[in-house]
Design a protein around this motif. Structure first.
Motif, mmCIF file in Angstrom:
data_model
loop_
_atom_site.group_PDB
_atom_site.id
_atom_site.type_symbol
_atom_site.label_atom_id
_atom_site.label_comp_id
_atom_site.label_asym_id
_atom_site.label_seq_id
_atom_site.Cartn_x
_atom_site.Cartn_y
_atom_site.Cartn_z
ATOM 1 N N ILE A 173 -3.243 19.969 19.856
ATOM 2 C CA ILE A 173 -2.755 18.609 20.068
ATOM 3 C C ILE A 173 -1.876 18.547 21.308
ATOM 4 N N GLU A 196 -6.780 11.468 16.465
ATOM 5 C CA GLU A 196 -5.430 11.135 16.030
ATOM 6 C C GLU A 196 -5.285 11.203 14.508
ATOM 7 N N LEU A 255 -2.745 16.411 24.625
ATOM 8 C CA LEU A 255 -1.820 15.368 25.076
ATOM 9 C C LEU A 255 -1.440 15.581 26.534
ATOM 10 N N ARG A 315 -2.125 6.455 22.569
ATOM 11 C CA ARG A 315 -3.222 5.539 22.242
ATOM 12 C C ARG A 315 -2.854 4.101 22.578
ATOM 13 N N GLN A 361 0.735 11.063 19.900
ATOM 14 C CA GLN A 361 -0.643 10.560 19.894
ATOM 15 C C GLN A 361 -0.666 9.035 19.762
ATOM 16 N N ARG A 417 2.098 13.696 16.197
ATOM 17 C CA ARG A 417 1.478 12.445 15.746
ATOM 18 C C ARG A 417 2.127 11.234 16.425
#
Length: 249
Positions: free
Chosen positions: A133, A245, A137, A225, A221, A218
């Motif tokens: 992740i 996600e 990112l 988004r 993310q 999270r």
């Protein structure tokens, strides 16, 4: 019809008629290109693993002026990246990166975008599952910066005044980044960005690595988004990004 020879990476594959495939390629010399690989479904001898997602190599494209779909004459693979497909976390992260490029890059030379993308794929292919992740990112924020949407983090995006590095600030994608307290009062909405999150985004934009806890990941993310949704040229949702996600596989 001119022949385009260029570094390329496969971002999307779809069936076409009974024996062919349509590929969306990110290229160094001509941005994103749509090509048809004729006969690819009936025999893999001509293209081999060039038809695999995230494969990279030298593409030979027979271009057709005024057309949106060109012919793929050949594809000499230099990196296949099977490790991305071996882990669902890596695969969904790479799919989110590919979706970002497909939505934001057009048919013009963008070598810096191409280099950022393939560098991100390489890092993702070698990342352990718990780091995918953060790696993705970083690659996505760098892509955002390369296509011209780098957010303002170290100063107010509205008045350009300095921001206290130790304070929480309001991040509003619609104005391009972080806001000072007076400007934030005039532009409600956005997300509260603590100092550690600002440092992480700045490091990602500068090409550095960042280690995150799951809850932090999270939150980042979600922020990315929402930022991307403001800059894609239509209102279609980022489906691949949402799958990555949600992480519900």
């Amino acid at each position: 019809m001119p022949l385009l020879q260029t570094d390329a990476v496969v971002l999307h594959v779809a069936t076409y008629l009974e024996s062919s495939l349509i590929l969306r390629l990110a290229t160094r010399e001509a941005g994103v290109q749509s090509v048809v690989a004729r006969g690819a479904r009936s025999s893999r001898k001509r293209f081999g693993n060039a038809l695999d997602l995230f494969a990279e190599g030298q593409a030979q494209i027979q271009t057709k002026p005024g057309r949106d779909l060109h012919a793929l004459n050949g594809f000499d693979v230099t990196r296949a990246r099977p490790a991305i497909g071996a882990d669902l976390g890596r695969f969904t992260a790479a799919s989110g990166m590919a979706e970002c490029v497909l939505r934001l890059v057009h048919e013009e030379a963008a070598p810096s975008v191409y280099d950022t993308l393939v560098r991100g794929f390489d890092r993702l292919a070698g990342a352990p599952p718990e780091e995918t992740i953060g790696v993705a990112l970083g690659a996505l924020w760098q892509l955002v910066g390369e296509v011209g949407f780098r957010p303002v983090i170290d100063r107010c995006a509205e008045c350009h005044g300095a921001l206290d590095p130790s304070a929480d600030v309001r991040f509003l994608g619609a104005v391009g980044g972080a806001l000072c307290v007076p400007c934030a009062r005039l532009a409600p909405g956005g997300r509260l960005l603590p100092p550690a999150a600002r440092v992480a985004i700045t490091r990602w934009l500068d090409g550095e690595s960042v280690t995150l806890e799951p809850v932090e990941a999270r939150a980042h993310q979600r922020l990315l988004r929402e930022f991307l949704a403001l800059h894609v040229p239509d209102n279609r949702p980022l489906k691949a990004f949402q799958v990555w996600e949600q992480g519900r596989w």
